[in-house]
Write a protein that holds these residues in place. Structure first.
Motif, mmCIF file in Angstrom:
data_model
loop_
_atom_site.group_PDB
_atom_site.id
_atom_site.type_symbol
_atom_site.label_atom_id
_atom_site.label_comp_id
_atom_site.label_asym_id
_atom_site.label_seq_id
_atom_site.Cartn_x
_atom_site.Cartn_y
_atom_site.Cartn_z
ATOM 1 N N LEU A 56 -14.735 -42.095 -7.741
ATOM 2 C CA LEU A 56 -15.619 -41.015 -8.195
ATOM 3 C C LEU A 56 -15.041 -39.634 -7.906
ATOM 4 O O LEU A 56 -15.532 -38.636 -8.419
ATOM 5 C CB LEU A 56 -16.991 -41.139 -7.526
ATOM 6 N N GLY A 57 -14.030 -39.584 -7.065
ATOM 7 C CA GLY A 57 -13.423 -38.300 -6.742
ATOM 8 C C GLY A 57 -14.120 -37.561 -5.608
ATOM 9 O O GLY A 57 -13.889 -36.382 -5.401
ATOM 10 N N GLY A 58 -14.989 -38.239 -4.874
ATOM 11 C CA GLY A 58 -15.670 -37.624 -3.738
ATOM 12 C C GLY A 58 -17.036 -38.229 -3.498
ATOM 13 O O GLY A 58 -17.537 -39.009 -4.305
ATOM 14 N N SER A 59 -17.625 -37.824 -2.379
ATOM 15 C CA SER A 59 -18.874 -38.449 -1.947
ATOM 16 C C SER A 59 -20.115 -37.587 -2.159
ATOM 17 O O SER A 59 -21.206 -37.978 -1.726
ATOM 18 C CB SER A 59 -18.770 -38.822 -0.468
ATOM 19 N N ASP A 60 -19.988 -36.436 -2.822
ATOM 20 C CA ASP A 60 -21.159 -35.581 -3.051
ATOM 21 C C ASP A 60 -22.240 -36.344 -3.807
ATOM 22 O O ASP A 60 -21.997 -36.865 -4.899
ATOM 23 C CB ASP A 60 -20.791 -34.323 -3.844
ATOM 24 N N GLY A 61 -23.438 -36.435 -3.207
ATOM 25 C CA GLY A 61 -24.563 -37.109 -3.840
ATOM 26 C C GLY A 61 -24.552 -38.613 -3.711
ATOM 27 O O GLY A 61 -25.439 -39.292 -4.218
ATOM 28 N N VAL A 62 -23.545 -39.157 -3.025
ATOM 29 C CA VAL A 62 -23.407 -40.599 -2.874
ATOM 30 C C VAL A 62 -23.920 -41.003 -1.493
ATOM 31 O O VAL A 62 -23.580 -40.388 -0.491
ATOM 32 C CB VAL A 62 -21.931 -41.033 -3.042
ATOM 33 N N HIS A 63 -24.736 -42.052 -1.455
ATOM 34 C CA HIS A 63 -25.297 -42.546 -0.197
ATOM 35 C C HIS A 63 -24.986 -44.028 -0.060
ATOM 36 O O HIS A 63 -25.204 -44.811 -0.996
ATOM 37 C CB HIS A 63 -26.803 -42.305 -0.151
ATOM 38 N N TRP A 64 -24.490 -44.400 1.103
ATOM 39 C CA TRP A 64 -24.018 -45.759 1.354
ATOM 40 C C TRP A 64 -25.042 -46.825 0.997
ATOM 41 O O TRP A 64 -24.696 -47.847 0.402
ATOM 42 C CB TRP A 64 -23.612 -45.901 2.820
ATOM 43 N N THR A 65 -26.285 -46.622 1.375
ATOM 44 C CA THR A 65 -27.290 -47.667 1.149
ATOM 45 C C THR A 65 -27.847 -47.657 -0.275
ATOM 46 O O THR A 65 -28.695 -48.482 -0.606
ATOM 47 C CB THR A 65 -28.438 -47.567 2.168
#
Length: 118
Positions: A56-65
């Motif tokens: 995705l090119g990064g973790s902004d807005g992404v949550h593990w669960t």
């Protein structure tokens, strides 16, 4: 069209020790259903989630669960995304996520390809 790829490699023993040292770590990284799996399987799922973030090119807005790896009837792993993580993927025009995972020799690995419609 491929818009991103990601790969990750996890030392299963090291990952298992991290889970033992930090009991709440599993709750922060995995869904309730995933937490029923053995450590080697959790290590592969962790690698898959890391590989997805890289694709995705990064973790902004992404949550593990909000990322769950669910097997199809054939056993093929698949991402089930919810919440803001699903929104991030849709906003980036990603229509398909391909996932491959494996664990052997004390290591777990995952590879993700993100595709758009165009």
């Amino acid at each position: 069209m491929i818009v991103g790829i990601g790969v990750d490699l996890v030392d299963i023993g090291r990952f298992e020790r991290s889970l033992e040292r930090t009991p709440r770590l599993a709750e922060r990284l995995f869904t309730e259903t995933e937490r029923t799996r053995p450590p080697r399987s959790l290590a592969a799922r962790y690698a898959a989630k890391e590989a997805l973030i890289k694709a995705l090119g990064g973790s902004d807005g992404v949550h593990w669960t909000e990322i769950e790896i669910t097997p199809e009837a054939s056993g093929r792993p698949w991402f089930t995304l919810t919440g803001s993580t699903a929104d991030v993927v849709a906003e980036r025009g990603i229509r398909t996520l391909h996932l491959s995972m494996s664990h052997d020799g004390g290591f777990a690995t995952a590879y993700v390809i993100a595709e758009s419609a165009a």
